[in-house]
Design a protein around this motif. Sequence first.
Motif, mmCIF file in Angstrom:
data_model
loop_
_atom_site.group_PDB
_atom_site.id
_atom_site.type_symbol
_atom_site.label_atom_id
_atom_site.label_comp_id
_atom_site.label_asym_id
_atom_site.label_seq_id
_atom_site.Cartn_x
_atom_site.Cartn_y
_atom_site.Cartn_z
ATOM 1 N N VAL A 91 -6.928 0.481 -6.012
ATOM 2 C CA VAL A 91 -5.714 -0.186 -5.129
ATOM 3 C C VAL A 91 -4.351 -0.021 -6.337
ATOM 4 C CG1 VAL A 91 -5.224 -1.942 -3.848
ATOM 5 C CG2 VAL A 91 -7.317 -0.869 -4.169
ATOM 6 N N GLY A 92 -3.312 1.025 -5.242
ATOM 7 C CA GLY A 92 -2.216 0.825 -6.109
ATOM 8 C C GLY A 92 -1.629 -0.131 -4.815
ATOM 9 N N GLU A 93 0.166 0.103 -5.568
ATOM 10 C CA GLU A 93 1.073 -1.506 -5.134
ATOM 11 C C GLU A 93 2.229 -1.015 -3.815
ATOM 12 O OE1 GLU A 93 3.980 -3.327 -8.002
ATOM 13 O OE2 GLU A 93 5.138 -2.169 -6.930
ATOM 14 N N GLY A 94 1.891 0.670 -4.142
ATOM 15 C CA GLY A 94 2.568 0.392 -2.719
ATOM 16 C C GLY A 94 3.309 1.973 -2.530
ATOM 17 N N PRO A 95 3.559 3.501 -0.990
ATOM 18 C CA PRO A 95 4.286 4.358 -1.336
ATOM 19 C C PRO A 95 5.076 4.209 -2.334
ATOM 20 C CG PRO A 95 3.686 3.943 0.817
ATOM 21 C CD PRO A 95 3.237 3.073 0.389
ATOM 22 N N GLY A 96 5.308 5.108 -2.779
ATOM 23 C CA GLY A 96 6.486 6.141 -3.381
ATOM 24 C C GLY A 96 7.136 7.584 -2.762
ATOM 25 N N ALA A 97 8.200 7.403 -2.820
ATOM 26 C CA ALA A 97 8.881 9.000 -2.672
ATOM 27 C C ALA A 97 8.449 10.291 -1.485
ATOM 28 C CB ALA A 97 10.372 9.580 -3.438
ATOM 29 N N ASP A 98 7.231 10.632 -2.821
ATOM 30 C CA ASP A 98 6.702 11.796 -1.949
ATOM 31 C C ASP A 98 5.613 11.329 -1.223
ATOM 32 O OD1 ASP A 98 7.450 13.874 -3.936
ATOM 33 O OD2 ASP A 98 6.851 12.066 -6.164
ATOM 34 N N GLU A 99 5.182 9.705 -1.657
ATOM 35 C CA GLU A 99 4.067 9.677 -0.508
ATOM 36 C C GLU A 99 4.400 9.149 0.764
ATOM 37 O OE1 GLU A 99 4.284 8.272 -3.729
ATOM 38 O OE2 GLU A 99 2.882 9.413 -4.873
ATOM 39 N N ASP A 100 6.050 8.788 0.970
ATOM 40 C CA ASP A 100 6.484 8.250 2.092
ATOM 41 C C ASP A 100 6.877 9.320 2.900
ATOM 42 O OD1 ASP A 100 7.508 6.819 3.898
ATOM 43 O OD2 ASP A 100 9.692 7.310 2.990
ATOM 44 N N TYR A 130 -3.341 -0.852 -16.082
ATOM 45 C CA TYR A 130 -2.340 -0.257 -16.145
ATOM 46 C C TYR A 130 -2.419 0.723 -15.322
ATOM 47 C CZ TYR A 130 -1.924 -2.546 -20.459
ATOM 48 O OH TYR A 130 -1.921 -4.118 -21.276
ATOM 49 N N HIS A 131 -1.190 0.846 -14.024
ATOM 50 C CA HIS A 131 -0.841 1.658 -13.137
ATOM 51 C C HIS A 131 -0.432 2.392 -13.645
ATOM 52 C CE1 HIS A 131 1.805 3.204 -9.986
ATOM 53 N NE2 HIS A 131 1.314 2.445 -9.222
ATOM 54 N N PRO A 132 -0.389 3.441 -12.948
ATOM 55 C CA PRO A 132 -0.076 5.238 -13.624
ATOM 56 C C PRO A 132 1.295 5.334 -13.802
ATOM 57 C CG PRO A 132 -1.335 5.778 -11.804
ATOM 58 C CD PRO A 132 -1.118 4.219 -12.174
ATOM 59 N N ALA A 136 -6.030 3.293 -2.287
ATOM 60 C CA ALA A 136 -5.093 2.984 -1.237
ATOM 61 C C ALA A 136 -4.062 2.123 -1.513
ATOM 62 C CB ALA A 136 -5.805 1.841 -0.378
ATOM 63 N N ASN A 137 -2.631 1.270 -0.446
ATOM 64 C CA ASN A 137 -2.193 0.673 -1.558
ATOM 65 C C ASN A 137 -2.143 -0.519 -1.134
ATOM 66 O OD1 ASN A 137 -1.023 2.209 -2.908
ATOM 67 N ND2 ASN A 137 -0.518 3.725 -1.660
ATOM 68 N N VAL A 138 -1.477 -1.760 -1.644
ATOM 69 C CA VAL A 138 -1.650 -3.023 -0.809
ATOM 70 C C VAL A 138 -0.622 -2.875 0.160
ATOM 71 C CG1 VAL A 138 -0.534 -5.609 -1.122
ATOM 72 C CG2 VAL A 138 -1.601 -4.391 -3.011
ATOM 73 N N LEU A 168 0.677 10.539 1.852
ATOM 74 C CA LEU A 168 -1.026 10.158 1.185
ATOM 75 C C LEU A 168 -0.172 9.612 0.294
ATOM 76 C CD1 LEU A 168 -2.085 13.767 1.678
ATOM 77 C CD2 LEU A 168 -3.614 12.127 3.114
ATOM 78 N N PRO A 169 -1.874 8.577 -0.538
ATOM 79 C CA PRO A 169 -0.985 8.202 -1.509
ATOM 80 C C PRO A 169 -1.452 8.827 -2.984
ATOM 81 C CG PRO A 169 -3.841 8.001 -0.428
ATOM 82 C CD PRO A 169 -2.762 8.270 0.062
ATOM 83 N N PHE A 170 -0.191 8.405 -3.550
ATOM 84 C CA PHE A 170 -0.597 8.259 -5.391
ATOM 85 C C PHE A 170 -0.486 10.410 -5.440
ATOM 86 C CE2 PHE A 170 -2.268 4.863 -5.802
ATOM 87 C CZ PHE A 170 -1.078 4.273 -7.320
ATOM 88 N N ILE A 171 0.481 10.807 -4.516
ATOM 89 C CA ILE A 171 0.239 12.625 -4.727
ATOM 90 C C ILE A 171 1.785 13.275 -5.139
ATOM 91 C CG2 ILE A 171 -0.578 12.768 -2.445
ATOM 92 C CD1 ILE A 171 1.874 13.184 -1.145
HETATM 93 N N1 URA Z 1 2.699 3.715 -6.338
HETATM 94 C C1 URA Z 1 1.490 3.429 -5.710
HETATM 95 O O1 URA Z 1 1.425 1.997 -6.294
HETATM 96 N N2 URA Z 1 1.328 4.337 -5.296
HETATM 97 C C2 URA Z 1 1.325 5.265 -5.067
HETATM 98 O O2 URA Z 1 0.790 5.819 -3.834
HETATM 99 C C3 URA Z 1 2.188 5.734 -5.431
HETATM 100 C C4 URA Z 1 2.797 5.081 -6.534
#
Ligand code: URA
Length: 264
Positions: A107-116, A227-229, A153-155, A120-123
Amino acid sequence: MTPEQIRQYLEYYRDIGITHLNLPSAPAKVSATVPVVAAPPPVVAPPPIPTVKAPVMDLVLPTLAPEGDTLVKIREDIGDCKRCRLCQERKNIVFGSGNERARLVFVGEGPGADEDEQGLPFIGRAGQLLTQMIEGTAAKDKLPLRREDCYIANVVKCRPPENRTPQPDEMEICGQFLFRQLMVLKPKAICALVATAAKALLNTKEGVTKMRGNWQRWHGIPLMVTYHPSYLLRAYNAEAKKEAWLDLRKLFHYVLDDTKINPD
Ligand code: URA
């Protein structure tokens, strides 16, 4: 694997302090041990799960999944969501992706620019590091785990402007969908990749540094905070990279060990 991917994996191993890569087989009589940097720390047995004594924040946790819930139903319920301000600038809702029978959910925080952009999450860069963290750590311990075996997934499902931290009301509104996803997926373990995810799931104000490495629980499911990547991508975070590696080892060994129903 391309030379660039090999380079990235070697860099990951170097950063987490790995000295030797035991290759599966070597041609002719060449030694299969390749020196890289310094010895990996041993895997220690997980300690008993502590109860979370962290200060509680003002976040109203949403209700759990309705009867007969499915991922498809959750996505339908999200619809073209306008429940909070994050809808204003989003291009795509990033629902989550991966193996729907996953034993492990990140579980991540929320999408970034690429994901938006792609929905798709974490791409993006952080996502590539997450893939390396999963697959590099698993390969090092000869564990059969790949990114596609997990669910991610993200929060919050919409990109916060300028990648700011989601606000409590945004987390509260979107958190109900994350909770439902987790209830449907019922993984063996959850990995919260950042304090925001720990806040949303554990209702705690505690930071990652204090919580990481110790088992927590979300509705009975063992949960590891690490830790978050994106944080690990910063050059000065080599120590944190090693800690994240230890956390993932502990997590993966538990998730893949069929004899263990509890991490302690
Ligand atoms: N960081 C996040 O927390 N989630 C993503 O999907 C991408 C970057």
